[in-house]
Design an enzyme around this catalytic site. Structure first.
Site, PDB file in Angstrom:
ATOM      1  N   GLY A 272      -8.847 -15.494  10.924  1.00 52.65           N
ATOM      2  CA  GLY A 272      -9.133 -14.979  12.265  1.00 52.65           C
ATOM      3  C   GLY A 272      -8.797 -13.498  12.379  1.00 52.65           C
ATOM      4  N   HIS A 444     -48.093 -20.927  14.887  1.00 50.55           N
ATOM      5  CA  HIS A 444     -48.033 -21.846  13.744  1.00 50.55           C
ATOM      6  C   HIS A 444     -48.483 -21.114  12.481  1.00 50.55           C
ATOM      7  CE1 HIS A 444     -48.406 -25.522  11.419  1.00 50.55           C
ATOM      8  NE2 HIS A 444     -49.588 -25.079  11.020  1.00 50.55           N
TER       9      HIS A 444
HETATM   10  P1  NAD Z   1     -12.550 -17.612  12.491  1.00 50.89           P
HETATM   11  O1  NAD Z   1     -11.768 -17.761  13.727  1.00 50.89           O
HETATM   12  O2  NAD Z   1     -14.022 -17.685  12.536  1.00 50.89           O
HETATM   13  O3  NAD Z   1     -12.094 -18.713  11.427  1.00 50.89           O
HETATM   14  C1  NAD Z   1     -10.772 -18.833  11.014  1.00 50.89           C
HETATM   15  C2  NAD Z   1     -10.581 -20.224  10.434  1.00 50.89           C
HETATM   16  O4  NAD Z   1      -9.310 -20.271   9.819  1.00 50.89           O
HETATM   17  C3  NAD Z   1     -10.617 -21.323  11.474  1.00 50.89           C
HETATM   18  O5  NAD Z   1     -11.468 -22.341  11.033  1.00 50.89           O
HETATM   19  C4  NAD Z   1      -9.160 -21.778  11.555  1.00 50.89           C
HETATM   20  O6  NAD Z   1      -9.033 -23.138  11.883  1.00 50.89           O
HETATM   21  C5  NAD Z   1      -8.701 -21.493  10.144  1.00 50.89           C
HETATM   22  N1  NAD Z   1      -7.264 -21.296   9.985  1.00 50.89           N
HETATM   23  C6  NAD Z   1      -6.418 -20.646  10.818  1.00 50.89           C
HETATM   24  N2  NAD Z   1      -5.180 -20.629  10.290  1.00 50.89           N
HETATM   25  C7  NAD Z   1      -5.252 -21.271   9.095  1.00 50.89           C
HETATM   26  C8  NAD Z   1      -4.328 -21.561   8.073  1.00 50.89           C
HETATM   27  N3  NAD Z   1      -3.050 -21.183   8.148  1.00 50.89           N
HETATM   28  N4  NAD Z   1      -4.747 -22.233   6.973  1.00 50.89           N
HETATM   29  C9  NAD Z   1      -6.046 -22.619   6.864  1.00 50.89           C
HETATM   30  N5  NAD Z   1      -6.978 -22.361   7.812  1.00 50.89           N
HETATM   31  C10 NAD Z   1      -6.588 -21.691   8.901  1.00 50.89           C
HETATM   32  O7  NAD Z   1     -12.052 -16.235  11.848  1.00 50.89           O
HETATM   33  P2  NAD Z   1     -12.660 -15.344  10.697  1.00 50.89           P
HETATM   34  O8  NAD Z   1     -13.601 -16.122   9.855  1.00 50.89           O
HETATM   35  O9  NAD Z   1     -11.492 -14.675  10.071  1.00 50.89           O
HETATM   36  O10 NAD Z   1     -13.486 -14.276  11.505  1.00 50.89           O
HETATM   37  C11 NAD Z   1     -12.841 -13.436  12.474  1.00 50.89           C
HETATM   38  C12 NAD Z   1     -13.785 -13.026  13.553  1.00 50.89           C
HETATM   39  O11 NAD Z   1     -14.792 -12.171  13.058  1.00 50.89           O
HETATM   40  C13 NAD Z   1     -14.459 -14.215  14.191  1.00 50.89           C
HETATM   41  O12 NAD Z   1     -14.000 -14.305  15.505  1.00 50.89           O
HETATM   42  C14 NAD Z   1     -15.911 -13.916  14.179  1.00 50.89           C
HETATM   43  O13 NAD Z   1     -16.441 -13.989  15.467  1.00 50.89           O
HETATM   44  C15 NAD Z   1     -16.032 -12.501  13.649  1.00 50.89           C
HETATM   45  N6  NAD Z   1     -17.082 -12.517  12.620  1.00 50.89           N
HETATM   46  C16 NAD Z   1     -18.355 -12.800  13.016  1.00 50.89           C
HETATM   47  C17 NAD Z   1     -19.343 -12.887  12.067  1.00 50.89           C
HETATM   48  C18 NAD Z   1     -20.731 -13.209  12.514  1.00 50.89           C
HETATM   49  O14 NAD Z   1     -21.001 -13.097  13.697  1.00 50.89           O
HETATM   50  N7  NAD Z   1     -21.622 -13.599  11.625  1.00 50.89           N
HETATM   51  C19 NAD Z   1     -19.075 -12.684  10.740  1.00 50.89           C
HETATM   52  C20 NAD Z   1     -17.772 -12.423  10.368  1.00 50.89           C
HETATM   53  C21 NAD Z   1     -16.779 -12.333  11.333  1.00 50.89           C
END
Ligand code: NAD
Ligand code: FAD
Length: 465
Positions: A272, A444
């Site tokens: 995150g 289509h």
């Molecule tokens: P995320 O919030 O999408 O996912 C983090 C994941 O890590 C979650 O599934 C969570 O349950 C898990 N998690 C948390 N703590 C953990 C732990 N200790 N051990 C194992 N799993 C754990 O965060 P991200 O992937 O780091 O992305 C960050 C932000 O960047 C997101 O909010 C996203 O919106 C943004 N982002 C968007 C895009 C896109 O729009 N395509 C692409 C990349 C990033």
């Protein structure tokens, strides 16, 4: 303007900040934007959306050549990876786009204040040793990686990395452990999996992609597993140590239990991102953050201090570039006395994997909590274009209010789901019913016909299934 240097001073030149600055200048306001990065564009253009898409796009071609997808279409090739060249095209994309923002700043007469800003009062900031007074200050300082205690990121060593490090790996790792089955983990895990890495994804929860529709999460897991990503769900990483050129991780069941160890060449920490307010000296402006470190705003993006506004990842809501951009435009318009609005109920989100995963509005679970719903689902295997292109995976799902038929949410897994979801967002913005979508003529053969068919399925009458 009396003794003000600027009508609007934006702090941070990411998609929220640079867009706000350009719109403010377009509206005739004297505008500056402070950012200490070497190039404009923030996380998104420098180390986020753009470089990740450059690597996703290139690795997708490599994968199609390597995994037989091209052979299926009568093109026999044996790909040879030139990783430095793949990185070079990524760097080139970033350079082109960040340079483009610099050009737009000059064109719109936005002053770029090169340095990090800190408040010195309610209407003043210091940047690179100089103090500026502004009638309005917009905080658009974005977000940074959430650290995981016991797993120390060192992007230079290229063993335990965050998303920035994972974009720049100099060689294809043998085994990568991705901590977190969210958007970053799946996108960047996919990049390296396609280039030959064995990827293990450790996710704390019982399913990947939290926040998305449950059907989507389940099917995405199945598809990624089929592609070779191994998932360890309901598992937490409690630590990682670097031993020589490898990392040894300690894992435990999320609910507690016996620990196990796992060796990796590269560990990606992607659990995150958190709002970034370090160094801003918010207290000098009389501002405080909430329990999640975010700056709270009203619907018009004003904070509790008159003249100070905030937008993008640093305020509550999904951390997405297009959300930040729209807030930037609305905020600048509000400062100029217009009515800038962002409909936070209709913000699409897209995961740029293969296939893509996209959604807008409520999940089926959220919608059911609010009342009775009707759901229409249509498989991509029934869509002529997807079938012809050898892309059978995925589906479109439309969730509508049972009484009014108004569309509440749309979810898709499809090769071009990110493009398809725009029509759903627009329909929802116009208050469409599923019948409106079902009776809209779709070209289509296109993948978008699956949206029409899913809308027809809401009343039980799709044709091609
Ligand atoms: P995320 O919030 O999408 O996912 C983090 C994941 O890590 C979650 O599934 C969570 O349950 C898990 N998690 C948390 N703590 C953990 C732990 N200790 N051990 C194992 N799993 C754990 O965060 P991200 O992937 O780091 O992305 C960050 C932000 O960047 C997101 O909010 C996203 O919106 C943004 N982002 C968007 C895009 C896109 O729009 N395509 C692409 C990349 C990033
Ligand atoms: P940011 O882009 O984070 O910009 C903030 C800027 O403020 C930075 O340049 C920083 O240097 C500057 N700053 C910070 N403090 C100060 C200060 N005191 N003074 C001056 N400047 C300061 N989102 C999508 O929608 N689609 C995607 O495909 C996507 N892919 C992503 C991939 C990755 C790997 C990552 C990490 C993120 C991705 N995101 C994606 C999320 C997206 O990058 C963010 O939501 C978006 O950049 C937020 O914009 P922002 O303007 O709020 O902040």
């Amino acid at each position: 303007m009396a003794d003000y240097d600027y009508d609007v001073l934006v702090i941070g030149a990411g998609p929220g900040g640079y867009v706000a600055a350009i719109r403010a200048a377009q509206l005739g306001l004297k505008t500056a934007c402070a950012d200490g990065r070497a190039t404009l564009g923030g996380t998104c253009l420098n180390v986020g959306c753009i470089p990740s898409k450059a690597m996703l796009h290139a690795s997708e071609y490599y994968d199609a050549a390597a995994n037989g997808a091209m052979a299926k279409m009568g093109i026999d090739v044996t790909p040879k990876l030139n990783l430095p060249a793949m990185h070079a095209q990524r760097i080139d994309a970033v350079k082109g786009l960040t340079g483009g923002i610099e050009f737009l700043f000059k064109k719109n007469k936005v002053d770029w204040l090169k340095g990090y800003a800190a408040f010195t009062g309610k209407d003043s900031v210091e940047v690179a040793g100089k103090t500026y007074r502004a009638k309005n200050i917009i905080i658009a300082t974005g977000s940074s990686v959430t650290p995981l205690p016991g797993v120390d990121v060192d992007n230079d060593k290229q063993i335990i990395v965050d998303s920035t490090g994972a974009l720049e790996l100099a060689k294809v790792p043998g085994h990568m452990v991705v901590i977190g089955g969210g958007v970053i983990g799946l996108e960047l895990g996919s990049v390296w999996r396609r280039l030959g890495t064995k990827v293990t994804c450790v996710e704390f929860l019982d399913q990947i992609l939290p926040g998305m529709d449950a059907d989507v999460r389940k099917d995405a897991n199945r598809i990624f597993k089929k592609q070779g990503i191994e998932f360890k769900l309901k598992t937490k990483v409690t630590g990682a140590v670097v031993k020589g050129k490898k990392a040894v991780l300690t894992l435990e069941p999320a609910a507690g239990g016996e620990a196990e160890t796992l060796e990796a060449d590269v560990v990606l920490v992607s659990i995150g991102r958190r709002p970034h307010t370090d160094g801003l000296a918010l207290d000098k402006a009389g501002l405080a953050v909430n329990a999640r470190g975010q700056i709270e705003t009203d619907h018009d993006f004003s904070t509790q201090v008159p003249g100070i506004w905030a937008i993008g990842d640093v305020i509550p809501g999904p951390m997405l570039a297009h959300k930040a951009e729209d807030e930037g435009i609305a905020c600048a318009e509000n400062i100029a006395g217009q009515t800038g609005i962002v409909n936070h109920d209709v913000i699409p989100s897209v995961v740029y994997t293969w296939p893509e995963i996209a959604g807008v509005g409520l999940t089926e679970e959220q919608a059911k909590e609010k009342g009775e719903v009707k759901v229409g689902k249509f498989p991509m295997a029934g869509n002529s274009r997807a079938k012809t292109n050898h892309e059978p995976d995925g589906f479109v799902k439309i969730i509508a209010d049972a009484k009014t038929d108004r569309v509440l949410g749309v979810w898709c897994i499809a090769s071009v789901a990110g493009t398809m979801i725009a029509q759903a967002a627009q329909a929802m913005e116009f208050g469409a019913t599923s019948e409106d979508i079902a009776y809209t003529c779709h070209a289509h053969p296109t993948h978008s016909e699956a949206i029409k068919e899913a809308a027809m399925a809401v009343t039980g009458k799709p044709i091609h299934v």
